[in-house]
Design a protein around this motif. Structure first.
Motif, PDB file in Angstrom:
ATOM      1  N   PRO A 158       0.821  -1.211   0.000  1.00 48.21           N
ATOM      2  CA  PRO A 158       0.000   0.000   0.000  1.00 48.21           C
ATOM      3  C   PRO A 158       0.853   1.258   0.000  1.00 48.21           C
ATOM      4  O   PRO A 158       1.967   1.286   0.543  1.00 48.21           O
ATOM      5  CB  PRO A 158      -0.817  -0.126   1.286  1.00 48.21           C
ATOM      6  CG  PRO A 158      -0.004  -1.010   2.168  1.00 48.21           C
ATOM      7  CD  PRO A 158       0.692  -1.975   1.250  1.00 48.21           C
ATOM      8  N   LEU A 159       0.311   2.306  -0.592  1.00 48.64           N
ATOM      9  CA  LEU A 159       1.060   3.560  -0.726  1.00 48.64           C
ATOM     10  C   LEU A 159       1.044   4.393   0.549  1.00 48.64           C
ATOM     11  O   LEU A 159       2.013   5.106   0.842  1.00 48.64           O
ATOM     12  CB  LEU A 159       0.480   4.376  -1.889  1.00 48.64           C
ATOM     13  CG  LEU A 159       1.227   5.664  -2.251  1.00 48.64           C
ATOM     14  CD1 LEU A 159       2.667   5.357  -2.646  1.00 48.64           C
ATOM     15  CD2 LEU A 159       0.493   6.389  -3.369  1.00 48.64           C
ATOM     16  N   ALA A 160      -0.033   4.313   1.331  1.00 44.29           N
ATOM     17  CA  ALA A 160      -0.169   5.183   2.500  1.00 44.29           C
ATOM     18  C   ALA A 160       1.016   5.074   3.458  1.00 44.29           C
ATOM     19  O   ALA A 160       1.553   6.107   3.899  1.00 44.29           O
ATOM     20  CB  ALA A 160      -1.485   4.894   3.224  1.00 44.29           C
ATOM     21  N   PRO A 161       1.482   3.872   3.833  1.00 46.90           N
ATOM     22  CA  PRO A 161       2.644   3.806   4.733  1.00 46.90           C
ATOM     23  C   PRO A 161       3.907   4.421   4.128  1.00 46.90           C
ATOM     24  O   PRO A 161       4.755   4.945   4.856  1.00 46.90           O
ATOM     25  CB  PRO A 161       2.819   2.302   4.956  1.00 46.90           C
ATOM     26  CG  PRO A 161       1.491   1.708   4.659  1.00 46.90           C
ATOM     27  CD  PRO A 161       0.922   2.545   3.568  1.00 46.90           C
ATOM     28  N   MET A 162       4.043   4.358   2.810  1.00 48.90           N
ATOM     29  CA  MET A 162       5.190   4.980   2.150  1.00 48.90           C
ATOM     30  C   MET A 162       5.140   6.497   2.335  1.00 48.90           C
ATOM     31  O   MET A 162       6.146   7.143   2.656  1.00 48.90           O
ATOM     32  CB  MET A 162       5.172   4.615   0.670  1.00 48.90           C
ATOM     33  CG  MET A 162       6.349   5.114  -0.125  1.00 48.90           C
ATOM     34  SD  MET A 162       7.877   4.218   0.171  1.00 48.90           S
ATOM     35  CE  MET A 162       7.518   2.604  -0.534  1.00 48.90           C
TER      36      MET A 162
END
Length: 398
Positions: A158-162
């Protein structure tokens, strides 16, 4: 038959355990006399004849200083790399942007030295191949680790943690992407890569994309080169690859960096030559032969690996889980239900006589895991699985 393909050595002639034990490579040399080696990412298959023949031909030729000392126009593998990317992945990179290194870690080091400053953050997914985090830290850059997520469908990125990691870290300069991913075997989808590309553009990040397992993707999955996502993305992407995984050439010491950003390319060129050394003429011949005439051999390998992957998933010991690897000859085994502690590797080494790669070596997210290499003969794989199964059943009954 494609004219670029040559005769392949039949993979029915698998080496036996006794033959493998006589090798002086790291995989079997450190395993011990009665232990089966399934840890480091070397396959046990015979090297393709086209590669052996190319190296032998070179021994009868010029072994002096190579004419490609100046790599500013792509060197001896620029066109070879570009043609292979187009043929296998539908992407046409500029061959003049290719630079050669002894391995991917050296290429990563050269890029980070050239394009970042001490203290800059480098984003990467974990679990991560141990040398990558080490290289980043040794250079004084900050590894910003972003754990992958597990769902019932497999491993997710997922992109959010990045974004959260980049926001929390402050000065972030690079996104280091490993696709196909080691150790999970996940192949990122185009939509996922496009999200990461938009993120990199928005944050003005360089992208270093390790695509060394790209030739080992299992159907129906497809590898999408990160630099193929558009001109803006290509202009900030450094693609790293070699023949070390798909063609079992880790000891040859030859890797390619396709450096899209002009400023990074110029900075790397300023450090090349005597500062970083050069790959040998034998290494160039080996990789050139692999990429131009090794496809028949590679196709055989992929068929063997597909069969081995299925056999592995059918025969996992009770209590061991594994999401189907979408690429590579590596399986990321979840042993947490067995109660073997943070690192199950010593249990399998001591009780089963099978040497696997320690999960915690890949970071905290690897606790309770081991990585198994199924790139071996059918007979050896069966023995590995039987030994592991017996050891686990004995443990559960004790």
């Amino acid at each position: 038959m494609d004219a670029r393909r040559g005769p392949a050595r039949p993979l029915s002639a698998f080496p036996g355990v006794a033959d493998l034990r006589r090798r002086d490579g790291e995989k079997w040399a450190v395993a011990g006399r009665d232990t089966l080696a399934a840890w480091v990412a070397d396959m046990d298959f015979p090297v393709a004849d086209v590669i052996r023949e190319a190296v032998l031909r070179r021994t009868r030729g010029d072994l002096g200083y190579p004419v490609w000392f100046d790599e500013s126009r792509g060197g001896p593998l620029g066109e070879v790399f570009a043609e292979r990317m187009l043929r296998r992945h539908g992407h046409a990179p500029d061959p003049t942007h290719v630079r050669l290194f002894t391995d991917i870690n050296q290429a990563l080091s050269a890029v980070l030295r050239s394009a970042t400053d001490p203290g800059d953050g480098v984003l990467l997914h974990t679990p991560a191949c141990p040398p990558f985090v080490d290289v980043i830290a040794r250079l004084g850059r900050r590894p910003l680790t972003v754990p992958v997520h597990e769902s019932e469908h497999g491993w997710e990125f997922p992109l959010a943690p990045m974004k959260e990691a980049a926001d929390a870290a402050g000065r972030t300069r690079v996104l280091f992407l490993v696709n196909p991913h080691n150790p999970t075997g996940r192949v990122l989808r185009r939509a996922e890569l496009e999200e990461l590309a938009a993120f990199a553009l928005d944050r003005d990040l360089l992208v270093v994309s390790d695509e060394v397992h790209a030739d080992l993707v299992h159907a129906p999955h497809r590898h999408v080169p990160f630099a193929s996502l558009g001109p803006e993305v290509a202009a900030r992407t450094i693609t790293l690859t070699s023949g070390s995984k798909a063609f079992n050439l880790a000891g040859v010491r030859c890797a390619v960096a396709h450096i899209g950003p002009r400023a990074v390319r110029d900075a790397v060129d300023g450090q090349q030559g005597l500062l970083y050394g050069q790959v040998s003429v034998f290494a160039v011949e080996a990789l050139k032969a692999a990429w131009t005439a090794g496809d028949d051999w590679l196709d055989q390998v992929l068929r063997v690996l597909a069969h081995h992957r299925g056999r592995l998933l059918e025969s996992l010991p009770p209590g061991v889980r594994c999401h189907t690897p979408e690429a590579t000859f590596l399986a990321w085994l979840d042993c947490r239900a067995l109660g073997l502690g943070e690192d199950p590797m010593p249990f399998f080494r001591d009780e089963a006589g099978v040497l696997l790669f320690s999960g915690p070596s890949f970071g905290p997210e690897g606790e309770g895991f081991v990585r198994l290499n199924f790139g071996t003969s059918p007979r050896i794989l069966e023995e590995i699985l039987q030994r592991m199964d017996s050891a686990v059943r004995g443990h559960r009954n004790s």
